[in-house]
Design an enzyme around this catalytic site. Structure first.
Site, PDB file in Angstrom:
ATOM      1  N   LYS A 173       0.867  -1.180   0.000  1.00 27.62           N
ATOM      2  CA  LYS A 173       0.000   0.000   0.000  1.00 27.62           C
ATOM      3  C   LYS A 173       0.895   1.218   0.000  1.00 27.62           C
ATOM      4  CE  LYS A 173      -4.464   0.650   0.039  1.00 27.62           C
ATOM      5  NZ  LYS A 173      -5.477  -0.278  -0.479  1.00 27.62           N
TER       6      LYS A 173
HETATM    7  P1  NAD Z   1     -12.706   7.430  -3.189  1.00 28.11           P
HETATM    8  O1  NAD Z   1     -11.686   8.447  -2.875  1.00 28.11           O
HETATM    9  O2  NAD Z   1     -13.135   7.236  -4.601  1.00 28.11           O
HETATM   10  O3  NAD Z   1     -14.018   7.697  -2.325  1.00 28.11           O
HETATM   11  C1  NAD Z   1     -13.992   7.811  -0.934  1.00 28.11           C
HETATM   12  C2  NAD Z   1     -15.345   8.347  -0.493  1.00 28.11           C
HETATM   13  O4  NAD Z   1     -15.432   8.296   0.922  1.00 28.11           O
HETATM   14  C3  NAD Z   1     -15.577   9.788  -0.899  1.00 28.11           C
HETATM   15  O5  NAD Z   1     -16.925   9.938  -1.303  1.00 28.11           O
HETATM   16  C4  NAD Z   1     -15.338  10.550   0.386  1.00 28.11           C
HETATM   17  O6  NAD Z   1     -16.003  11.781   0.438  1.00 28.11           O
HETATM   18  C5  NAD Z   1     -15.895   9.568   1.382  1.00 28.11           C
HETATM   19  N1  NAD Z   1     -15.473   9.758   2.761  1.00 28.11           N
HETATM   20  C6  NAD Z   1     -14.245  10.003   3.251  1.00 28.11           C
HETATM   21  N2  NAD Z   1     -14.283  10.098   4.578  1.00 28.11           N
HETATM   22  C7  NAD Z   1     -15.579   9.907   4.930  1.00 28.11           C
HETATM   23  C8  NAD Z   1     -16.280   9.889   6.159  1.00 28.11           C
HETATM   24  N3  NAD Z   1     -15.635  10.092   7.310  1.00 28.11           N
HETATM   25  N4  NAD Z   1     -17.620   9.661   6.144  1.00 28.11           N
HETATM   26  C9  NAD Z   1     -18.276   9.446   4.989  1.00 28.11           C
HETATM   27  N5  NAD Z   1     -17.663   9.456   3.801  1.00 28.11           N
HETATM   28  C10 NAD Z   1     -16.346   9.690   3.770  1.00 28.11           C
HETATM   29  O7  NAD Z   1     -12.163   6.054  -2.576  1.00 28.11           O
HETATM   30  P2  NAD Z   1     -12.571   4.567  -2.979  1.00 28.11           P
HETATM   31  O8  NAD Z   1     -11.591   4.098  -3.969  1.00 28.11           O
HETATM   32  O9  NAD Z   1     -14.019   4.492  -3.238  1.00 28.11           O
HETATM   33  O10 NAD Z   1     -12.223   3.812  -1.604  1.00 28.11           O
HETATM   34  C11 NAD Z   1     -13.145   3.740  -0.529  1.00 28.11           C
HETATM   35  C12 NAD Z   1     -12.742   2.611   0.399  1.00 28.11           C
HETATM   36  O11 NAD Z   1     -12.730   1.390  -0.344  1.00 28.11           O
HETATM   37  C13 NAD Z   1     -11.351   2.725   1.012  1.00 28.11           C
HETATM   38  O12 NAD Z   1     -11.374   2.129   2.292  1.00 28.11           O
HETATM   39  C14 NAD Z   1     -10.486   1.891   0.094  1.00 28.11           C
HETATM   40  O13 NAD Z   1      -9.315   1.428   0.720  1.00 28.11           O
HETATM   41  C15 NAD Z   1     -11.451   0.764  -0.213  1.00 28.11           C
HETATM   42  N6  NAD Z   1     -11.160   0.020  -1.440  1.00 28.11           N
HETATM   43  C16 NAD Z   1     -11.097   0.640  -2.644  1.00 28.11           C
HETATM   44  C17 NAD Z   1     -10.848  -0.115  -3.794  1.00 28.11           C
HETATM   45  C18 NAD Z   1     -10.845   0.495  -5.168  1.00 28.11           C
HETATM   46  O14 NAD Z   1     -10.780  -0.258  -6.144  1.00 28.11           O
HETATM   47  N7  NAD Z   1     -10.953   1.813  -5.312  1.00 28.11           N
HETATM   48  C19 NAD Z   1     -10.613  -1.497  -3.687  1.00 28.11           C
HETATM   49  C20 NAD Z   1     -10.692  -2.099  -2.439  1.00 28.11           C
HETATM   50  C21 NAD Z   1     -10.970  -1.339  -1.323  1.00 28.11           C
END
Ligand code: NAD
Length: 422
Positions: A110
């Protein structure tokens, strides 16, 4: 075993406590545990950029590579204000168990930069992305460590990473990152993979507890890549999305929100704020509303001892990494009959599975149709889901511990077979 002092913080501590519980369950000898758990490498870099006002700013960046036993390391890059090396290390550890559970030939990694990306202009975002990748060049490579998007980064950032790495190599090396735009060597279906995977597994869980899509309700925390695609996919299957939130706003309407309108709003404004003057709710209360499916898809530790007993969902589908603390897990374990947990390393594995497909396609320069990508994704998720449920039943343990047990065991066996060098 002690959690290492090199990686502090509550998120790393959480990954450590989860590992210890599973290591106890698996009876892993104490002297073997550090070798399995402690990250192999951590790189900390300073990334200077020129701000738009002419000043110079320096941002701290990290990359943690957890283990090198099964192949290159793989993992996303997070741009967020609270990123530190302990959080990045925990996310790398979880990636290892996730990849092993999915049967992918990777160790976990990561990366992250401590920055609120909303405070950067597009030009500053590009400068920081390129400088971060440039600082990481000695430590990454298509057969060493392959990056992907995570919170605060996206396809565009991956294109800048790929371009920067390629410029230094003097040739295009698209396999250095996954989650790239399709026109720069990305795969069809990667952007949607995590959210669609969440929705697919929710469908399997619904079958298991005899819920049908029509009439079911869902609440989604986090409306970025994972949350918005999960919401759209579930809605297209007939699930009513009754609550959504991001870091700027939270909305709740038991009659159902218009996900098409939400989508258009977020595409234009990038955030949920301003979507409506009505339907607002305290973000903390949103998680506690009655619903069939609750999808935390934002950040870590949002379900803890203070709110877990008040959850009213039937299925907890962990789109985010690490949304549930170990204390909350103990309570969820007592509520096993009420709440069906799809643990993070299973629930959001669609992202890394399709990243693997993208890497393979890039190495072979042979590209698949979206249908092939999706069919293979759902097959892979189904296999992991069946394994987790089977293991949970056999050992009478939670779904989380079953998923972790399979992941940890796979890494442990590979290390044992390879032996200890020299
Ligand atoms: P992103 O940046 O596209 O979206 C994150 C979202 O979370 C945004 O809408 C943001 O405003 C919101 N957010 C942040 N803090 C918040 C809070 N305290 N309360 C409510 N909303 C909040 O990120 P993403 O890629 O969608 O990732 C989201 C989660 O999924 C993370 O934990 C990431 O590690 C996990 N994840 C992502 C992927 C991927 O393919 N993108 C894969 C596996 C896991």
């Amino acid at each position: 075993m002690q959690s290492s002092s090199a990686y502090g913080g509550e998120v790393f501590d959480m990954a450590f406590r989860q590992f210890e519980a599973v290591a106890n369950h698996l009876d892993i000898p104490t002297d073997e545990r550090q070798r399995i758990f402690l990250p192999k490498r951590a790189v900390v870099v300073s990334c200077p950029i020129h701000r738009d006002d002419g000043s110079t700013a320096v941002f701290q960046g990290y990359r943690v590579q957890h283990h090198l036993t099964l192949g290159p390391t793989k993992g996303g890059t997070r741009f967020a204000a609270n990123v530190d090396v302990g959080e990045v290390a925990a996310l790398a550890v979880w990636m290892s168990w996730k990849c092993a559970l999915a049967g992918l030939p990777y160790g976990g990694a990561k990366g992250g930069v401590t920055v609120d990306p909303h405070t950067l202009s597009p030009r500053e975002m590009e400068a920081l992305s390129r400088r971060y990748m440039q600082e990481m060049i000695p430590f990454v490579g298509p057969h060493i460590d392959v990056m992907a998007p995570d919170m605060g980064t996206n396809e565009q950032v991956m294109a800048w990473f790929m371009d920067t790495y390629s410029m230094y190599q003097g040739k295009t090396v698209s396999e250095i990152v996954t989650g790239k735009p399709v026109e720069t060597g990305g795969t069809l279906g990667r952007r949607e993979a995590t959210g669609r995977g969440v929705a697919y597994l929710v469908g399997q869980a619904m079958k298991k507890i005899n819920l049908s899509h029509s009439g079911a309700t869902a609440i989604i925390q986090g409306y970025g890549n994972v949350g918005s695609i999960a919401a759209l996919t579930l809605a297209s299957q007939g699930v009513r999305i009754i609550g959504v939130s991001d870091h700027t706003a939270a909305f709740y309407d038991p009659k159902g929100l218009d996900v098409g309108a939400l989508e258009r709003h977020v595409r234009e404004r990038r955030v949920l704020r301003g979507f409506s003057n009505e339907m607002t709710i305290d973000p903390a209360d949103l998680l506690l509303q009655k619903c069939d499916v609750l999808v935390p898809a934002a950040t870590e530790r949002v379900i803890g001892s203070e709110n877990v007993s008040k959850l009213q969902c039937r299925i907890l589908a962990e789109g985010a990494n690490g949304p549930t603390t170990p204390e909350a897990d103990e309570i969820l374990d007592q509520r096993r009959d009420e709440i069906f947990v799809i643990p993070d390393i299973l629930c959001n594995a669609g992202g890394v599975i399709v990243s693997y497909f993208e890497w393979v396609q890039g190495l072979q320069q042979f590209f698949w149709s979206e249908r092939e990508v999706m069919d293979r994704l759902y097959q892979a998720l189904q296999r992991s889901y069946d394994q987790v449920l089977g293991r949970a039943k056999r050992d009478n343990i939670s779904h989380r511990n079953a998923a972790l047990a399979i992941g940890v065991e796979t890494v442990m066996r590979a290390k044992a077979t390879r032996g200890l060098f020299p």
